[in-house]
Design a protein around this motif. Sequence first.
Motif, PDB file in Angstrom:
ATOM      1  N   PRO A 284       0.809  -1.226   0.000  1.00 29.28           N
ATOM      2  CA  PRO A 284       0.000   0.000   0.000  1.00 29.28           C
ATOM      3  C   PRO A 284       0.840   1.273   0.000  1.00 29.28           C
ATOM      4  O   PRO A 284       0.499   2.234  -0.699  1.00 29.28           O
ATOM      5  N   ARG A 288       0.261   3.919  -3.071  1.00 26.74           N
ATOM      6  CA  ARG A 288      -0.775   4.866  -2.651  1.00 26.74           C
ATOM      7  C   ARG A 288      -0.982   6.007  -3.650  1.00 26.74           C
ATOM      8  O   ARG A 288      -2.108   6.346  -4.018  1.00 26.74           O
ATOM      9  N   VAL A 291      -2.791   4.902  -6.870  1.00 28.16           N
ATOM     10  CA  VAL A 291      -4.224   4.681  -6.689  1.00 28.16           C
ATOM     11  C   VAL A 291      -4.943   6.025  -6.584  1.00 28.16           C
ATOM     12  O   VAL A 291      -6.017   6.221  -7.149  1.00 28.16           O
ATOM     13  N   GLU A 298      -6.864  -1.270  -8.681  1.00 30.74           N
ATOM     14  CA  GLU A 298      -6.864  -2.273  -7.614  1.00 30.74           C
ATOM     15  C   GLU A 298      -5.650  -3.187  -7.772  1.00 30.74           C
ATOM     16  O   GLU A 298      -5.233  -3.513  -8.883  1.00 30.74           O
ATOM     17  N   PHE A 355      -6.456  -4.178  -2.466  1.00 29.36           N
ATOM     18  CA  PHE A 355      -6.396  -2.772  -2.078  1.00 29.36           C
ATOM     19  C   PHE A 355      -6.923  -1.898  -3.209  1.00 29.36           C
ATOM     20  O   PHE A 355      -6.593  -2.095  -4.380  1.00 29.36           O
ATOM     21  N   ASP A 356      -7.746  -0.910  -2.844  1.00 27.09           N
ATOM     22  CA  ASP A 356      -8.257   0.063  -3.803  1.00 27.09           C
ATOM     23  C   ASP A 356      -8.419   1.394  -3.083  1.00 27.09           C
ATOM     24  O   ASP A 356      -7.977   1.555  -1.930  1.00 27.09           O
ATOM     25  N   ILE A 360      -7.215   1.503   0.921  1.00 25.61           N
ATOM     26  CA  ILE A 360      -5.743   1.544   0.960  1.00 25.61           C
ATOM     27  C   ILE A 360      -5.200   2.355   2.119  1.00 25.61           C
ATOM     28  O   ILE A 360      -4.145   2.026   2.678  1.00 25.61           O
ATOM     29  N   TYR A 363      -4.133   0.828   5.647  1.00 22.71           N
ATOM     30  CA  TYR A 363      -2.948  -0.012   5.784  1.00 22.71           C
ATOM     31  C   TYR A 363      -1.682   0.831   5.701  1.00 22.71           C
ATOM     32  O   TYR A 363      -1.617   1.805   4.952  1.00 22.71           O
TER      33      TYR A 363
END
Length: 365
Positions: A284, A288, A291, A298, A355-356, A360, A363
Motif C-alpha cells: 500500500p 498509494r 491509486v 486495484e 487494495f483500492d 488503501i 494499511y
Amino acid sequence: MNRTPRGRTRARTASTRALALGVLLATLAACGGTTRDDEEERDDSPAGDATADPDAEYASDLSVAMLPKSVNNPYFEASSEGAEQIAEELGGSYDYTGPSEASASSQLSYVNTLSQQATDVLLLSANDPNALCSSLEQARALETVVVTFDSDVAPECRDVFVSQVDGEEVGRSLLEMTAEQIGGEGEIAVLSATANATNQNVWIGIMETELAENPDYADIELVATAYGDDEDEKSFRETQGLLQAHPDLRAIVSPTTVGIAAAARYLQGSEYGGEVALTGLGTPNQMREFVADGTVTEFALWDPTQLGQLAVYAGAAVSSGIITGAEGETFTAGELGEYTVGADGVITLGPPTRFDAENIDDYDF
C-alpha cells in the motif's frame, strides 16, 4: 534429515562448524556430490531421530539471518522488520543481508558465509528453486535450519517453506482483478521478476491454465511475459517495451512489488496512463499515489511484515524441536495464532488482501 533440537543441545561451536564445513566441502569435491541419504549416514551429520515436541519452549538464544532475493526492496525490508521484531522478542540475534541484484548465483556466497558463521536459522527467499540446493544441504548438515519464505526451493533442500498464500489463490486473484478492470476481454501481458523465480512462475502458470480452461476468460489473451529481474529501472524499460510491442494491450499484470511500482511510474507519465490497466502485487505505501491519481484501480498483497514474523517463528519452532516440518504438526506463532504444517513442509500465512481507493489508507506497510 535427523536433527537434534538446538534448544536442548547446542554443543557445536562456530569454529567446529567451520572446520566441519571444510571437511564436507573436501568430501564433496572428492566424491562429486552427495545425497540426503548419504548425509544422514555421515558421522558428522546431526545425530538423533528428530521428533516433534509441541510442549517444548522456543530457544532463547537463536541467531537468525534473512537472505532475500535482493536488498533495497521495500517488500523484503518490511519482511525484515517483522522478522527482526520476533527474533529479538525470542531473545535471539538477527541479521539482514543479501545481494543487490536478484540472481541465483548472487545468493550463493551469502548462504556459505552464514553457514560458516554458525547461523541457527536461515530465512531465504530464493531466486532459483535448485541452484542453491548443494549449499543449503551443507548448511543443514551443520545444523542450520533452512526456512524458505516468499519463494521456495526444492522441498528436499530446506526444512519448511512459509508461503505467503496459496499459489493457486494468488494466480486466480490476479486474473480476476485483471478481467474486472478490462471488462473481460482484450490482450494482457505479464511483467514478472526473474525468469526462474519459483513463486512468480507458479502464479503465472495458474493464470495460463485459467485462461486456457475457464470460459469466463475466453476473450482474454496473454500475449507476452517480460522479466524486470526485480530491478526498478529494468522493470520500467520492460513496461515501455511491452506497450510499444503490443499497441492493443489492455492490461499489465505484475506479480512483483518492484515491477508493479515501476510499471505504475511509467504509466503515470505516459499517454497510456488511465488507458492501460495495471494490477498485480504491491505494498500500500508504494502504490498509494498511483491509486490516488487513478493510474492503478486495484492490486493485492498479504502483509509482508507478518510473513517475516511467521518465518522466524517457523524456524525457531524447528530449531527448538517443537516441529520437525512433518505434515500435520502444529505450533503457535505468538499473536499470529496457531499454524499447521501442510504437505511438503509448507506453512501458509493466509489469503491476499485487495487494495483500492476505498481501503488503501487503512494499511501502513
